[in-house]
Design a protein around this motif. Structure first.
Motif, PDB file in Angstrom:
ATOM      1  N   LYS B  73       2.445  31.361   3.080  1.00  0.00           N
ATOM      2  CA  LYS B  73       2.329  30.521   1.731  1.00  0.00           C
ATOM      3  C   LYS B  73       1.443  29.349   2.161  1.00  0.00           C
ATOM      4  O   LYS B  73       0.309  28.909   1.273  1.00  0.00           O
ATOM      5  CB  LYS B  73       3.296  30.046   1.005  1.00  0.00           C
ATOM      6  N   ARG B  74       1.663  28.676   3.227  1.00  0.00           N
ATOM      7  CA  ARG B  74       0.821  27.454   3.796  1.00  0.00           C
ATOM      8  C   ARG B  74      -0.472  28.018   4.118  1.00  0.00           C
ATOM      9  O   ARG B  74      -1.453  27.222   3.935  1.00  0.00           O
ATOM     10  CB  ARG B  74       1.613  26.887   4.724  1.00  0.00           C
ATOM     11  N   ALA B  75      -0.538  28.932   4.804  1.00  0.00           N
ATOM     12  CA  ALA B  75      -1.968  29.532   5.207  1.00  0.00           C
ATOM     13  C   ALA B  75      -2.874  30.142   4.276  1.00  0.00           C
ATOM     14  O   ALA B  75      -4.107  30.366   4.571  1.00  0.00           O
ATOM     15  CB  ALA B  75      -1.658  30.595   6.360  1.00  0.00           C
ATOM     16  N   ILE B  76      -2.373  30.487   3.055  1.00  0.00           N
ATOM     17  CA  ILE B  76      -3.144  31.171   1.843  1.00  0.00           C
ATOM     18  C   ILE B  76      -3.346  30.389   0.729  1.00  0.00           C
ATOM     19  O   ILE B  76      -2.607  29.442   0.180  1.00  0.00           O
ATOM     20  CB  ILE B  76      -2.444  32.307   1.506  1.00  0.00           C
ATOM     21  N   GLY B  77      -4.650  30.173   0.310  1.00  0.00           N
ATOM     22  CA  GLY B  77      -5.008  29.750  -0.747  1.00  0.00           C
ATOM     23  C   GLY B  77      -5.422  30.797  -1.909  1.00  0.00           C
ATOM     24  O   GLY B  77      -6.209  31.715  -1.781  1.00  0.00           O
ATOM     25  N   ILE B 147      -8.084  25.830  -2.622  1.00  0.00           N
ATOM     26  CA  ILE B 147      -8.488  25.074  -1.313  1.00  0.00           C
ATOM     27  C   ILE B 147      -8.162  23.928  -0.964  1.00  0.00           C
ATOM     28  O   ILE B 147      -8.414  23.418  -0.138  1.00  0.00           O
ATOM     29  CB  ILE B 147     -10.156  25.456  -1.327  1.00  0.00           C
ATOM     30  N   ILE B 148      -7.325  23.122  -2.221  1.00  0.00           N
ATOM     31  CA  ILE B 148      -7.004  21.846  -1.627  1.00  0.00           C
ATOM     32  C   ILE B 148      -6.270  21.519  -0.449  1.00  0.00           C
ATOM     33  O   ILE B 148      -6.405  20.495   0.174  1.00  0.00           O
ATOM     34  CB  ILE B 148      -6.309  21.200  -2.987  1.00  0.00           C
ATOM     35  N   HIS B 149      -5.408  22.500  -0.013  1.00  0.00           N
ATOM     36  CA  HIS B 149      -4.580  22.356   1.187  1.00  0.00           C
ATOM     37  C   HIS B 149      -5.571  23.260   2.393  1.00  0.00           C
ATOM     38  O   HIS B 149      -5.008  23.181   3.372  1.00  0.00           O
ATOM     39  CB  HIS B 149      -3.257  22.983   1.178  1.00  0.00           C
TER      40      HIS B 149
END
Lengths: 257, 322
Positions: B73-77, B147-149
């Protein structure tokens, strides 16, 4: 900021923007204010009558005669008002498809459930804190003990927490806020009725179980100024159980949708 | 970067996707093409960790989508088909909230917010309520949310649906810009869109992948002859016979009184000979163009081959075309 904190903050903000918080707090405080005023008025009427009949001013227990009925009535008002705080919490996220954002973010379902619960609880606790103005207003005119009032507030907080967790569970079951609030009313009134049913079968095991399952007795104990472990366990277990059910519902919906 | 193997998802007894296998390299843009209900959204939701698969494996950025959902989840927008927006928030508030739950370091959040707003040209509307924005701006806020992260992988579900042509072009441009720094999977049922933004296309039909290749190679694979369309001013009555007599011509087809479709063997470019012939015959050459197989043809042919294999029924679309 932790995910729970972020979700709690967002929900609290949403209460004031929507503006559910203002409306619910206004209605709740108005009702509690009226109830308190009527309670004080009836006590002062009665004491005047007694003064006239007996010629002397009787010792009146303000805790027993004013605060207890106010807290008892507050519980009934909460049955009607608290579900409004929780009805949209999960139902709206599902309806607007924003649940997808939460579920694809690196937050756990427990974070979501707790964040929402804490937000509703904070609003409720704030509303409740404002009702203390009634007790403070009586300080110059009457003598009473603060301890039972504080335990009554603790009991009311726990009762509110239980109602909120049940409401959150109802909200997890549907996308429709009306259905959500009706389910909350259903759950709360049924566990409330358990208390009456318990009285009907008071000398049977069933009666004892029903009485224990209903929040009424546990709440009344705390209003009286008693803090017992069984009552605290009842409320905390009830809140945990409802939140756990909510968690499971969201998890199972994730599999199906 | 994305590695999907034998992915299957059943809803009860209904099969949403069956044995889906594909992979996407770092920095690549892959278009997922298929009619509505083909299983595009299901595949994407499994990749994002929102939906568990029935069987098969999916890995994103080296992490398994089922065993390590947090890392994935952290790797995906992810931009779902309906952008997940809170109307009562301003753009700023919304993106700040998303940044927080996506785990952006609080100290970096203001910088990440400014970078995202600038990248999607949202600076002018940052203080406005999302509910009051136009559909195009809402879609951009949806992209901003993804894309914010600064994730390495972007999953975009129908990113241009419901937009007007100008907004569609803007969003496509944005996706092309993002392509340099992100690995992107996007789904669409609009065929030109797949070619506009992606080099590789996966065609999915009734839950199965029916083709996976670059668009050029997909067309080449299905091309069985070279076709040239020729339009002349004054065709003689025996035009078909005379064109047919040219070397290499297989068939001549009349589209309308002035236009003829000339088909030749594969690898035989007719254009030069045909042009010279029409000009020297004095028919008045108006237009001469090669007919390439479009993605529509590829798509329809592939999906039709699938159903032919299954039941032998010809789909209605094929009837309409011929």
């Amino acid at each position: 900021m932790s995910p729970v904190g972020a979700i709690t903050r967002k929900e609290i903000r949403s209460y004031f923007v929507s503006p559910i918080a203002y409306v619910v707090a206004a209605v709740f405080l108005l009702l509690i204010g009226l109830l308190s005023y009527l309670a004080v008025l009836s006590v002062s009427n009665r004491s005047l009558q007694m003064l006239r009949l007996q010629g002397n001013m009787p010792e009146l227990n303000v805790n027993e005669m004013v605060f207890r009925p106010v807290f008892e009535n507050m519980a009934v008002v909460m049955l009607l008002v608290v579900p409004i705080l929780t009805m949209r919490l999960l139902a709206e996220e599902k309806k607007l498809k924003t649940m997808e954002l939460l579920l694809t973010s690196p937050v756990t379902i427990a974070d979501i459930v707790l964040g929402k619960f804490f937000a509703a609880f904070t609003i409720f606790a704030g509303m409740l804190a404002l009702t203390a103005s009634g007790a403070l207003a009586l300080v110059p005119f009457a003598e009473f003990r603060w301890t039972p009032i504080l335990t009554a507030y603790l009991g009311t907080l726990l009762l509110g927490g239980l109602f909120l967790s049940a409401g959150l569970f109802a909200s997890s079951l549907t996308e429709n806020q009306i259905i959500s609030i009706m389910l909350s009313f259903g759950f709360l009134l049924i566990i409330w009725l358990f208390g009456w049913a318990g009285q009907l079968f008071s000398d049977t095991v069933l009666g004892a179980i029903l009485t224990y399952l209903s929040p009424i007795d546990h709440f009344l104990n705390m209003i009286k100024g008693l803090i017992e472990t069984k009552d605290l366990v009842y409320f905390l277990a009830g809140i945990t159980f409802s939140l756990f059910l909510t968690y499971r519902v969201i998890e199972s919906q994730r599999w199906r949708s | 970067m994305i590695d999907v193997k034998h992915l299957t998802k059943l809803y009860g007894t209904k099969t949403a996707i069956a044995d889906v296998t594909f992979s996407v390299e770092k920095g690549e843009v892959l278009a997922f093409l298929g009619p509505n209900g083909a299983g595009k959204t299901t595949t994407m939701r499994i990749l994002t960790g929102a939906l568990p698969a029935t069987s098969g494996t999916a890995r994103v950025a080296g992490h398994d989508c089922f065993d390590q959902p947090m890392e994935v989840k952290r790797a995906i927008g992810y931009l779902p088909e309906v952008p997940p927006l809170y109307g009562e928030m301003t753009v700023n508030e919304y993106l700040t909230f998303v940044g927080r739950i996506k785990g952006v370091d609080p100290a970096q959040l203001p910088a990440a917010l400014d970078r995202t707003l600038e990248r999607l040209s949202l600076g002018d509307v940052r203080g406005r309520l999302i509910a009051n924005l136009s559909r195009g701006y809402k879609q951009r806020v949806g992209l901003a949310q993804a894309i914010i992260h600064d994730p390495p992988v972007l999953v975009l579900d129908e990113p241009t649906s419901g937009l007007d042509p100008k907004q569609i072009i803007e969003i496509r441009e944005l996706i092309k810009e993002l392509a340099g720094s992100h690995t992107i999977i996007l789904s669409t049922h609009i065929l030109p869109e797949a070619t506009a933004v992606a080099r590789r296309v996966v065609i999915i039909h009734e839950g199965r992948i029916v083709a996976e290749d670059s668009q050029e190679r997909l067309s080449a694979r299905l091309r069985r002859s070279e076709k040239v369309s020729v339009m002349v001013k004054t065709p003689p009555t025996d035009v078909r016979e005379r064109l047919q007599a040219l070397p290499g011509v297989l068939s001549v087809h009349q589209d309308d009184p002035q236009t003829f479709l000339v088909e030749a063997e594969l690898g035989h470019d007719l254009r030069e000979d045909l042009g010279r012939f029409v000009v020297t015959s004095g028919w008045g050459l108006l237009e001469l163009k090669p007919v390439s197989i479009t993605l529509e043809d590829v798509f329809l042919r592939l999906t039709q081959e699938e159903s032919d294999k299954g039941e032998g029924d010809r789909p209605i679309v094929e009837e309409v075309r011929s």
